[in-house]
Scaffold this motif. Structure first.
Motif, mmCIF file in Angstrom:
data_model
loop_
_atom_site.group_PDB
_atom_site.id
_atom_site.type_symbol
_atom_site.label_atom_id
_atom_site.label_comp_id
_atom_site.label_asym_id
_atom_site.label_seq_id
_atom_site.Cartn_x
_atom_site.Cartn_y
_atom_site.Cartn_z
ATOM 1 N N ALA A 90 0.828 -1.204 0.000
ATOM 2 C CA ALA A 90 0.000 0.000 0.000
ATOM 3 C C ALA A 90 0.863 1.255 0.000
ATOM 4 C CB ALA A 90 -0.929 -0.005 1.220
ATOM 5 N N GLY A 91 1.990 1.200 0.683
ATOM 6 C CA GLY A 91 2.877 2.352 0.744
ATOM 7 C C GLY A 91 3.857 2.446 -0.411
ATOM 8 N N THR A 92 3.957 1.368 -1.198
ATOM 9 C CA THR A 92 4.916 1.364 -2.313
ATOM 10 C C THR A 92 4.239 0.970 -3.632
ATOM 11 O OG1 THR A 92 5.540 -0.941 -1.828
ATOM 12 C CG2 THR A 92 6.851 0.801 -0.793
ATOM 13 N N ALA A 93 2.954 1.250 -3.735
ATOM 14 C CA ALA A 93 2.202 0.858 -4.930
ATOM 15 C C ALA A 93 2.718 1.551 -6.181
ATOM 16 C CB ALA A 93 0.715 1.167 -4.737
ATOM 17 N N ASP A 94 3.367 2.686 -6.002
ATOM 18 C CA ASP A 94 3.874 3.433 -7.153
ATOM 19 C C ASP A 94 5.263 2.979 -7.586
ATOM 20 O OD1 ASP A 94 5.040 4.335 -4.811
ATOM 21 O OD2 ASP A 94 5.337 6.379 -5.548
ATOM 22 N N LYS A 95 5.835 2.014 -6.875
ATOM 23 C CA LYS A 95 7.168 1.524 -7.225
ATOM 24 C C LYS A 95 7.077 0.499 -8.353
ATOM 25 C CE LYS A 95 9.055 3.786 -3.789
ATOM 26 N NZ LYS A 95 9.899 4.996 -4.029
ATOM 27 N N GLY A 96 8.007 0.588 -9.278
ATOM 28 C CA GLY A 96 8.049 -0.363 -10.381
ATOM 29 C C GLY A 96 9.438 -0.425 -10.966
ATOM 30 N N LEU A 97 9.720 -1.452 -11.740
ATOM 31 C CA LEU A 97 11.020 -1.599 -12.372
ATOM 32 C C LEU A 97 11.160 -0.577 -13.505
ATOM 33 C CD1 LEU A 97 11.174 -5.504 -12.517
ATOM 34 C CD2 LEU A 97 12.547 -4.002 -11.043
ATOM 35 N N VAL A 98 12.158 0.285 -13.378
ATOM 36 C CA VAL A 98 12.391 1.334 -14.370
ATOM 37 C C VAL A 98 13.708 1.049 -15.093
ATOM 38 C CG1 VAL A 98 12.728 3.801 -14.747
ATOM 39 C CG2 VAL A 98 11.154 3.020 -12.956
ATOM 40 N N TYR A 99 13.625 0.788 -16.390
ATOM 41 C CA TYR A 99 14.804 0.472 -17.184
ATOM 42 C C TYR A 99 15.299 1.720 -17.907
ATOM 43 C CZ TYR A 99 13.265 -4.277 -16.289
ATOM 44 O OH TYR A 99 12.886 -5.442 -15.669
ATOM 45 N N GLN A 100 16.632 1.836 -17.976
ATOM 46 C CA GLN A 100 17.260 2.988 -18.614
ATOM 47 C C GLN A 100 18.254 2.508 -19.669
ATOM 48 O OE1 GLN A 100 19.088 4.959 -15.318
ATOM 49 N NE2 GLN A 100 17.149 5.472 -14.325
ATOM 50 N N ARG A 101 18.356 3.264 -20.715
ATOM 51 C CA ARG A 101 19.282 2.894 -21.788
ATOM 52 C C ARG A 101 20.721 3.005 -21.296
ATOM 53 N NH1 ARG A 101 19.043 5.028 -28.063
ATOM 54 N NH2 ARG A 101 20.678 3.648 -28.872
ATOM 55 N N THR A 102 21.471 1.936 -21.431
ATOM 56 C CA THR A 102 22.855 1.909 -20.980
ATOM 57 C C THR A 102 23.629 0.860 -21.760
ATOM 58 O OG1 THR A 102 24.313 1.470 -19.085
ATOM 59 C CG2 THR A 102 22.219 0.314 -19.138
ATOM 60 N N ALA A 103 24.939 1.032 -21.824
ATOM 61 C CA ALA A 103 25.792 0.075 -22.534
ATOM 62 C C ALA A 103 26.423 -0.926 -21.584
ATOM 63 C CB ALA A 103 26.879 0.825 -23.289
ATOM 64 N N LEU A 104 26.033 -0.908 -20.316
ATOM 65 C CA LEU A 104 26.612 -1.810 -19.323
ATOM 66 C C LEU A 104 26.157 -3.245 -19.565
ATOM 67 C CD1 LEU A 104 26.178 0.350 -16.084
ATOM 68 C CD2 LEU A 104 28.254 0.019 -17.454
ATOM 69 N N PRO A 105 27.047 -4.221 -19.387
ATOM 70 C CA PRO A 105 26.673 -5.635 -19.591
ATOM 71 C C PRO A 105 25.829 -6.164 -18.439
ATOM 72 C CG PRO A 105 28.930 -5.481 -18.821
ATOM 73 C CD PRO A 105 28.480 -4.071 -19.050
ATOM 74 N N LEU A 106 25.388 -7.388 -18.575
ATOM 75 C CA LEU A 106 24.589 -8.044 -17.546
ATOM 76 C C LEU A 106 25.416 -8.240 -16.283
ATOM 77 C CD1 LEU A 106 21.818 -9.521 -17.050
ATOM 78 C CD2 LEU A 106 22.980 -11.617 -17.750
ATOM 79 N N VAL A 107 24.821 -7.966 -15.143
ATOM 80 C CA VAL A 107 25.504 -8.134 -13.863
ATOM 81 C C VAL A 107 24.579 -8.891 -12.904
ATOM 82 C CG1 VAL A 107 24.695 -5.890 -13.022
ATOM 83 C CG2 VAL A 107 26.698 -6.942 -11.979
ATOM 84 N N GLY A 108 25.174 -9.774 -12.126
ATOM 85 C CA GLY A 108 24.380 -10.582 -11.196
ATOM 86 C C GLY A 108 24.865 -10.439 -9.768
ATOM 87 N N TYR A 109 23.954 -10.648 -8.841
ATOM 88 C CA TYR A 109 24.263 -10.651 -7.413
ATOM 89 C C TYR A 109 23.681 -11.921 -6.810
ATOM 90 C CZ TYR A 109 25.187 -5.656 -8.041
ATOM 91 O OH TYR A 109 25.683 -4.447 -8.474
ATOM 92 N N THR A 110 24.472 -12.622 -6.026
ATOM 93 C CA THR A 110 23.973 -13.843 -5.401
ATOM 94 C C THR A 110 24.335 -13.865 -3.925
ATOM 95 O OG1 THR A 110 24.073 -16.269 -5.439
ATOM 96 C CG2 THR A 110 26.045 -15.097 -6.120
ATOM 97 N N ASP A 111 23.401 -14.359 -3.110
ATOM 98 C CA ASP A 111 23.588 -14.353 -1.669
ATOM 99 C C ASP A 111 22.851 -15.540 -1.074
ATOM 100 O OD1 ASP A 111 24.563 -13.395 0.727
ATOM 101 O OD2 ASP A 111 22.901 -12.016 1.066
ATOM 102 N N ALA A 112 23.134 -15.824 0.183
ATOM 103 C CA ALA A 112 22.452 -16.907 0.892
ATOM 104 C C ALA A 112 22.278 -16.524 2.355
ATOM 105 C CB ALA A 112 23.235 -18.210 0.781
ATOM 106 N N ASP A 113 21.234 -17.015 2.964
ATOM 107 C CA ASP A 113 21.003 -16.842 4.399
ATOM 108 C C ASP A 113 21.176 -18.212 5.041
ATOM 109 O OD1 ASP A 113 20.277 -15.847 6.873
ATOM 110 O OD2 ASP A 113 18.134 -16.103 6.517
ATOM 111 N N TRP A 114 22.322 -18.427 5.645
ATOM 112 C CA TRP A 114 22.664 -19.751 6.190
ATOM 113 C C TRP A 114 21.745 -20.126 7.348
ATOM 114 C CZ3 TRP A 114 27.032 -20.998 10.087
ATOM 115 C CH2 TRP A 114 27.150 -22.397 10.226
ATOM 116 N N GLY A 115 21.082 -21.286 7.207
ATOM 117 C CA GLY A 115 20.185 -21.781 8.250
ATOM 118 C C GLY A 115 19.021 -20.855 8.522
ATOM 119 N N GLY A 116 18.573 -20.147 7.503
ATOM 120 C CA GLY A 116 17.548 -19.130 7.686
ATOM 121 C C GLY A 116 16.169 -19.647 8.055
ATOM 122 N N CYS A 117 15.877 -20.905 7.767
ATOM 123 C CA CYS A 117 14.574 -21.478 8.123
ATOM 124 C C CYS A 117 14.653 -22.077 9.515
ATOM 125 C CB CYS A 117 14.150 -22.541 7.110
ATOM 126 S SG CYS A 117 12.534 -23.274 7.479
#
Length: 259
Positions: A90-117
């Protein structure tokens, strides 16, 4: 935005008080909580939230993934947690993925939460890939095995991210955008990074399922590059665990979710 507003209207949350995060930092999602005293549309709301988290809102993916485990037997705590997600939307209903023209290549981020459950002590995998300054692919999922160390948990998460990197690289090559395929995957665990770059099998890692060593083959073939990043700069953090407001907003903005 229209989908979120309709979702809030459908479940009587249009006038709710917004909150800054989809989940409290210290939240226990297990089966020991007090049961619901009447029937609530828990399963229906989870289904709607899953659609939203997969389509356009990676910032709620981890919370929804955790709550989705209890659709058959939700408790009052789970119901209150679902309502908190709606209050956050309700407080972030106006948020959305905004894409911008750029020449940067694909970048990834990976993480884990050890024993999180807290129920079975399994870890959570989280990754996100950004192109044109916004997320194009992401995942938040509980790991299928119990990791014996944080390095193992991060390594398993890295293997999942590696599979997605290979697919995205193939897709980019197929549509003729080779300039974006110089992929870098950022990790915040030195042990996992070293394990992925080391072609030697050690006694301390022989218990790790062979399928997770797929990442080593990818690194040796140059399909992507691994790079270390500070935990405070890890955008996939929001895909693995509940965060405080400042960190949550940092990750959300970094994933390209802006007004």
């Amino acid at each position: 935005m229209g989908y979120i507003l309709e979702l809030l209207r459908q479940y009587g949350m249009s006038e709710c008080n917004p909150v800054a995060t989809p989940s409290e930092c210290i939240t226990v999602f297990d089966k020991s909580c007090e049961k619901l005293d009447k029937i609530y549309p828990y399963r229906e709301i989870i289904g709607a939230l899953m659609y939203l988290s997969v389509a356009t809102r990676p910032d709620i993916a981890n919370t929804v993934a955790r709550l989705a485990q209890f659709v058959n037997d939700p408790s009052k705590a789970h119901w209150n947690a679902v309502k908190r997600v709606l209050r956050y939307l309700a407080g972030t209903a106006d948020k959305g993925l905004v894409y911008q023209r750029t020449a940067l290549p694909l970048v990834g981020y990976t993480d884990a939460d050890w024993g999180g459950c807290t129920s079975d002590r399994r870890s959570y995998t989280g990754y996100a890939y950004l192109l044109s300054n916004a997320a194009i692919s992401w995942k938040s999922q509980k790991q299928r095995t119990v990791a014996l160390s944080s390095t193992e948990a991060e390594y398993v998460s890295l293997a999942e991210a590696a599979k997605e990197a290979v697919y995205l690289r193939s897709l980019l090559l197929e549509i003729g955008t080779k300039e974006f395929t110089d992929i870098t995957i950022y990790v915040d665990n030195r042990g996992a990074q070293c394990l992925a770059s080391d072609p030697v099998y050690h006694a301390r890692t022989k218990h790790i399922d062979i399928k997770h060593h797929f990442v080593r083959e990818c690194v040796s073939k140059g399909l992507f590059t691994l790079a270390h990043i500070s935990t405070h700069e890890m955008l996939a953090d929001v895909m693995t665990k509940p965060l405080a407001r400042v960190n949550h907003e940092r990750c959300r903005t970094g994933l390209g979710l802006t007004a």
